[in-house]
Design a protein around this motif. Structure first.
Motif, PDB file in Angstrom:
ATOM      1  N   PRO A  69      34.925  36.556  50.763  1.00 33.45           N
ATOM      2  CA  PRO A  69      36.352  36.646  50.448  1.00 33.45           C
ATOM      3  C   PRO A  69      36.655  36.650  48.958  1.00 33.45           C
ATOM      4  O   PRO A  69      37.717  37.121  48.538  1.00 33.45           O
ATOM      5  N   TYR A  70      35.742  36.125  48.148  1.00 33.31           N
ATOM      6  CA  TYR A  70      35.983  36.088  46.710  1.00 33.31           C
ATOM      7  C   TYR A  70      35.612  37.404  46.012  1.00 33.31           C
ATOM      8  O   TYR A  70      35.913  37.588  44.833  1.00 33.31           O
ATOM      9  N   VAL A  71      34.947  38.300  46.740  1.00 36.02           N
ATOM     10  CA  VAL A  71      34.616  39.604  46.163  1.00 36.02           C
ATOM     11  C   VAL A  71      35.836  40.501  46.323  1.00 36.02           C
ATOM     12  O   VAL A  71      36.022  41.180  47.322  1.00 36.02           O
ATOM     13  N   TYR A  72      36.673  40.452  45.322  1.00 34.40           N
ATOM     14  CA  TYR A  72      37.941  41.174  45.353  1.00 34.40           C
ATOM     15  C   TYR A  72      38.130  41.872  44.009  1.00 34.40           C
ATOM     16  O   TYR A  72      37.948  41.243  42.967  1.00 34.40           O
ATOM     17  N   PHE A  73      38.480  43.146  44.026  1.00 35.20           N
ATOM     18  CA  PHE A  73      38.514  43.930  42.791  1.00 35.20           C
ATOM     19  C   PHE A  73      39.922  44.336  42.368  1.00 35.20           C
ATOM     20  O   PHE A  73      40.103  45.291  41.630  1.00 35.20           O
ATOM     21  N   LEU A 113      46.629  38.648  36.691  1.00 33.58           N
ATOM     22  CA  LEU A 113      46.607  37.193  36.518  1.00 33.58           C
ATOM     23  C   LEU A 113      46.976  36.467  37.813  1.00 33.58           C
ATOM     24  O   LEU A 113      46.308  35.500  38.206  1.00 33.58           O
ATOM     25  N   LEU A 114      48.035  36.937  38.484  1.00 34.83           N
ATOM     26  CA  LEU A 114      48.476  36.280  39.724  1.00 34.83           C
ATOM     27  C   LEU A 114      47.476  36.499  40.855  1.00 34.83           C
ATOM     28  O   LEU A 114      47.247  35.600  41.677  1.00 34.83           O
ATOM     29  N   ASN A 115      46.897  37.695  40.917  1.00 30.21           N
ATOM     30  CA  ASN A 115      45.871  37.946  41.927  1.00 30.21           C
ATOM     31  C   ASN A 115      44.672  37.014  41.729  1.00 30.21           C
ATOM     32  O   ASN A 115      44.138  36.456  42.686  1.00 30.21           O
ATOM     33  N   GLY A 116      44.275  36.862  40.471  1.00 31.11           N
ATOM     34  CA  GLY A 116      43.161  35.962  40.177  1.00 31.11           C
ATOM     35  C   GLY A 116      43.487  34.524  40.518  1.00 31.11           C
ATOM     36  O   GLY A 116      42.650  33.795  41.079  1.00 31.11           O
ATOM     37  N   TYR A 117      44.711  34.111  40.188  1.00 30.54           N
ATOM     38  CA  TYR A 117      45.139  32.730  40.457  1.00 30.54           C
ATOM     39  C   TYR A 117      45.126  32.428  41.958  1.00 30.54           C
ATOM     40  O   TYR A 117      44.544  31.430  42.403  1.00 30.54           O
ATOM     41  N   PHE A 118      45.772  33.294  42.749  1.00 28.90           N
ATOM     42  CA  PHE A 118      45.862  33.032  44.185  1.00 28.90           C
ATOM     43  C   PHE A 118      44.544  33.312  44.908  1.00 28.90           C
ATOM     44  O   PHE A 118      44.292  32.754  45.980  1.00 28.90           O
ATOM     45  N   LEU A 119      43.692  34.163  44.332  1.00 26.78           N
ATOM     46  CA  LEU A 119      42.356  34.374  44.895  1.00 26.78           C
ATOM     47  C   LEU A 119      41.575  33.056  44.887  1.00 26.78           C
ATOM     48  O   LEU A 119      40.912  32.693  45.875  1.00 26.78           O
ATOM     49  N   ILE A 120      41.688  32.330  43.775  1.00 32.12           N
ATOM     50  CA  ILE A 120      40.976  31.053  43.645  1.00 32.12           C
ATOM     51  C   ILE A 120      41.660  29.953  44.454  1.00 32.12           C
ATOM     52  O   ILE A 120      41.010  29.220  45.210  1.00 32.12           O
TER      53      ILE A 120
END
Length: 377
Positions: A69-73, A113-120
């Motif tokens: 799930p963390y492999v997101y581009f 930035l928001l995608n990275g934040y909510f991904l984590i």
């Protein structure tokens, strides 16, 4: 179409994975030329971004997305960046010192930035429900909308078309005509990409839509983006009349073949112009630009160089650059090789070294060292 729940690759997904690697390879090729790297950076980012999106699609199709799930581009973020990137490239092609304002990239940057934040925070977007009351989540979710990305892409097509029309000259030169036609081709390819992107979100609502349609649409998007990259890579050849010249520029009609006397007169004019004005010192000199300055058609100038000098345009111009470099190596012992090759019109050291060695049977450094020692003695 019934799909297996077990993560696995098939022929199509394996092919798309291979195609994505070709995109990265094309980006590397566009990065090799040091001078071109700066001008081509927006297209390098566009191709690299789409190649990452393609890998994400493969993870989705093969069901590996659930295992990693963390492999997101960041596909939604890249789509917001594509319009400004193409706009930035075409603007710089018209005005090399001009750069678009950073505000064009604000939606894409915020989205990244928001995608990275909510991904984590959501464990790879698996626990998003916990954040739905958050104000940041509302912004994040809005920026993920495919229709916002589609609107952004369409807006930039309109902006670019207006920009090209604004730079239309009343007395258009061959160079301006070629630049306009070439820019329109890039824009048309980008438009095909946009239509393919939008068609997915329309057709997916119909019952006949299946994985085959998804593959076809993705393939169409891939061809469009990589074609843009290829045309940017071949830009020097296109503007030197060596590739698809008839596609971009209508040949000026004349009264038949030139006589030998006329060819001699034209060639003398060419040599005189080059000697007096040294156009070869321009690192981005193209055949079509030189033809405009001389008042020749690109076809006439190319044929003249081929017949009289027995060289193609690049070889002909590089001869003058090498002679200039030789003088600088002898007269200016303090200048670095890097300064010399750029000042005489070469864009990268490898090309300069190869051409110099072919002509003088030694590298520029060896030539400089040998002649400086001789002079000291």
């Amino acid at each position: 179409m019934e799909q297996s729940l077990t993560p696995s690759f098939d022929t199509w997904t394996s092919m798309f994975l291979l195609v994505s690697s070709l995109g990265f390879f094309l980006s590397i090729i566009l990065s090799i030329n040091k001078n071109g790297r700066v001008n081509n950076l927006p297209i390098i980012l566009l191709i690299s971004g789409f190649s990452l999106i393609l890998i994400q699609y493969v993870f989705f199709w093969t069901k590996y997305e659930s295992l990693y799930p963390y492999v997101y581009f960041f596909d939604s973020s890249w789509y917001l960046a594509f319009g400004p990137l193409l706009y930035s490239y075409i603007l710089r092609f018209y005005r090399k010192s001009f750069e678009i304002k950073w505000v064009h990239f604000v939606p894409a940057i915020i989205s990244f930035l928001l995608n990275g934040y909510f991904l984590i925070m959501s464990n790879g977007f698996q626990n998003l429900d916990e954040y739905r009351s958050d104000i940041l989540f509302s912004i994040f979710w809005s920026l993920r909308s495919p229709w916002l990305a589609a609107l952004s892409l369409i807006i930039y097509v309109v902006i670019i078309k207006d920009f090209i029309a604004l730079h239309k000259s009343n007395t258009i030169s061959q160079y301006e005509a070629l630049r306009k036609n070439w820019s329109h081709l890039l824009l048309n390819l980008f438009s095909v990409f946009i239509l393919s992107y939008i068609s997915y979100y329309i057709l997916v609502k119909f019952p006949f839509f299946n994985l085959g349609w998804d593959y076809t649409i993705s393939f169409s998007m891939t061809i469009s983006i990589y074609a843009i990259g290829y045309m940017v890579y071949r830009e020097p050849s296109i503007f030197n009349g060596e590739l698809l010249s008839n596609l971009f520029l209508k040949e000026r009609t004349g009264n038949g073949e030139l006589t030998e006397k006329t060819k001699d007169e034209f060639y003398t004019k060419l040599l005189s112009y080059i000697t007096q004005n040294k156009p070869y010192l321009n690192n981005n000199l193209r055949l079509v630009q030189l033809a405009d300055r001389l008042g020749f058609s690109t076809h006439t100038l190319s044929k003249l160089i081929n017949e009289k000098a027995k060289k193609n345009f690049n070889q002909f111009i590089n001869e003058y650059r090498l002679e200039e470099a030789q003088k600088m190596l002898l007269e200016d012992a303090e200048s670095s090789i890097k300064t010399i090759y750029f000042d005489v019109g070469f864009n990268n050291k490898a090309t300069f070294n190869t051409a110099f060695k072919n002509k003088y049977n030694c590298t520029p450094s060896e030539y400089k060292k040998k002649h400086v020692i001789v002079q000291d003695k």
